[in-house]
Design an enzyme around this catalytic site. Structure first.
Site, PDB file in Angstrom:
ATOM      1  N   SER A  91     -14.964   0.408  -1.325  1.00 51.80           N
ATOM      2  CA  SER A  91     -14.301  -0.776  -0.776  1.00 51.80           C
ATOM      3  C   SER A  91     -12.956  -0.365  -0.175  1.00 51.80           C
ATOM      4  CB  SER A  91     -14.083  -1.818  -1.874  1.00 51.80           C
ATOM      5  OG  SER A  91     -13.101  -1.333  -2.761  1.00 51.80           O
ATOM      6  N   LYS A  92     -12.292  -1.355   0.349  1.00 47.56           N
ATOM      7  CA  LYS A  92     -10.985  -1.111   0.971  1.00 47.56           C
ATOM      8  C   LYS A  92     -10.028  -0.419  -0.012  1.00 47.56           C
ATOM      9  CE  LYS A  92     -12.082  -3.320   4.694  1.00 47.56           C
ATOM     10  NZ  LYS A  92     -12.391  -4.732   4.755  1.00 47.56           N
ATOM     11  N   ARG A  93     -10.179  -0.800  -1.284  1.00 47.83           N
ATOM     12  CA  ARG A  93      -9.369  -0.257  -2.356  1.00 47.83           C
ATOM     13  C   ARG A  93      -9.416   1.281  -2.392  1.00 47.83           C
ATOM     14  NH1 ARG A  93     -11.313  -0.055  -7.554  1.00 47.83           N
ATOM     15  NH2 ARG A  93     -13.239  -1.040  -6.895  1.00 47.83           N
TER      16      ARG A  93
END
Ligand code: GLU
Length: 325
Positions: A317-319
């Site tokens: 994910s973006k994380r």
């Protein structure tokens, strides 16, 4: 970016699909058959394409050009008997490398088999879908040269079909209207948790014959005994107990259909031969198989792709620094 800055893992990745084809029962290889016998049986393209693809000395640019040209000439044959795949993004955010990987596999699979590749925008979730996201997905696909062979299909434009299909299932007694209120569902859940059971809809509205109100959802009458076998071309046979599936919702109380329902209606309606998607959907496929069977539709072949994970083992994910395409 992938290799240098972030560590990605592939969960139980069984090897490149095109190399592992035989092991996983996918017949990509033409071993044991001459090119001529392959053409004589089912391959719909002129022989010229095969020879171009096999010649390692041919420049890549040339190969692409020739393949596309052959593709245009044999469209009618393709429609008749070949591979049709789709990339079906939900336009609820900007696509990143993990989403696009699914598109790449679909596109490659279609090109490899001389089949066709479609894009279906799964925009039935009106609250979360946005026009910006649709535009980013389509522009991104174009930028990556992952061209669709047909106009994109928008699920939001197919509501009449879904309603008609839901009515069909109610009529054939595979689906029913459920009038349970949120309070009743909460109570049901609370009691089940108290008894140490997994929360699931208990099917109490299956028996309701007369309409109770104009607020209802449509639920699928899911078999409660036995198990369903998913024959996945990468994972092999996966068994899911029917007790794990409850009478899932097909149409919400606001009239909008759910993902599980429309994916089956559309994959059949669009004549999809191979459903290639992330393995986060593997268990959902159990529900889909029941729906395909209820409609009496032929099952497509299922290929669930291991997801790209971040360094901590959770879904990319973006994380993790996954960039929007
Ligand atoms: N809209 C679903 C997703 O983005 C598609 C899954 C599928 O390919 O069936 O995950």
């Amino acid at each position: 970016k992938l290799h240098n800055e972030t560590h990605y893992q592939l969960r139980s990745y069984p090897g490149p699909v095109w190399l592992a084809g035989e092991r996983y029962g996918i017949s990509y290889s033409d071993k044991g058959q001459t090119s001529a016998s392959r053409h004589a049986t089912s391959f719909p393209f002129p022989r010229r394409r095969e020879s171009i693809l096999r010649d390692p000395k041919q420049p890549r640019r040339n190969m692409k050009y020739r393949v596309l040209e052959c593709h245009r000439r044999s469209t009618s044959q393709l429609m008749a008997n070949s591979v049709r795949v789709r990339f079906a993004p939900s336009p609820t955010g900007d696509p990143h490398v993990g989403n696009i990987r699914t598109a790449v596999f679909n596109w490659l699979f279609a090109r490899h088999h001389g089949g066709s590749f479609a894009i279906r925008i799964e925009d039935t979730d009106q609250e979360r879908s946005t026009q910006e996201s649709i535009a980013t997905i389509l522009q991104g696909m174009e930028w990556l040269s992952l061209k669709s062979d047909e106009e994109p299909v928008y699920q939001s434009q197919r509501m009449d079909l879904y309603q008609q299909k839901a009515d069909e299932l109610i009529k054939s007694n595979f689906a029913y209207k459920c009038y349970c209120t949120q309070a009743e569902l909460d109570e049901m859940r609370r009691e089940q948790v108290e008894r140490g059971e997994n929360p699931r809809y208990d099917g109490r509205c299956r028996k309701v014959k007369e309409p109770k109100s104009d607020q209802f959802v449509v639920r699928f009458k899911s078999p409660d005994k036995g198990e369903v076998k998913i024959s996945d071309h990468l994972f092999g046979d996966v068994l899911v107990s029917n007790q794990e599936l409850d009478d899932f919702v097909l149409i919400r109380s606001n009239g909008m259909p759910t993902y599980h329902f429309v994916v089956v209606v559309d994959d059949h309606d669009m004549d999809i031969s191979h459903v290639i998607r992330g393995d986060d959907h593997l268990k959902n496929t159990a529900k889909h198989i029941h729906l395909f069977n209820a409609f009496g539709y032929q099952l497509p072949k299922f290929i669930h792709l291991p997801m790209i994970l971040g360094s901590d083992g959770s879904r990319l994910s973006k994380r993790h620094g996954a960039m929007d395409i």
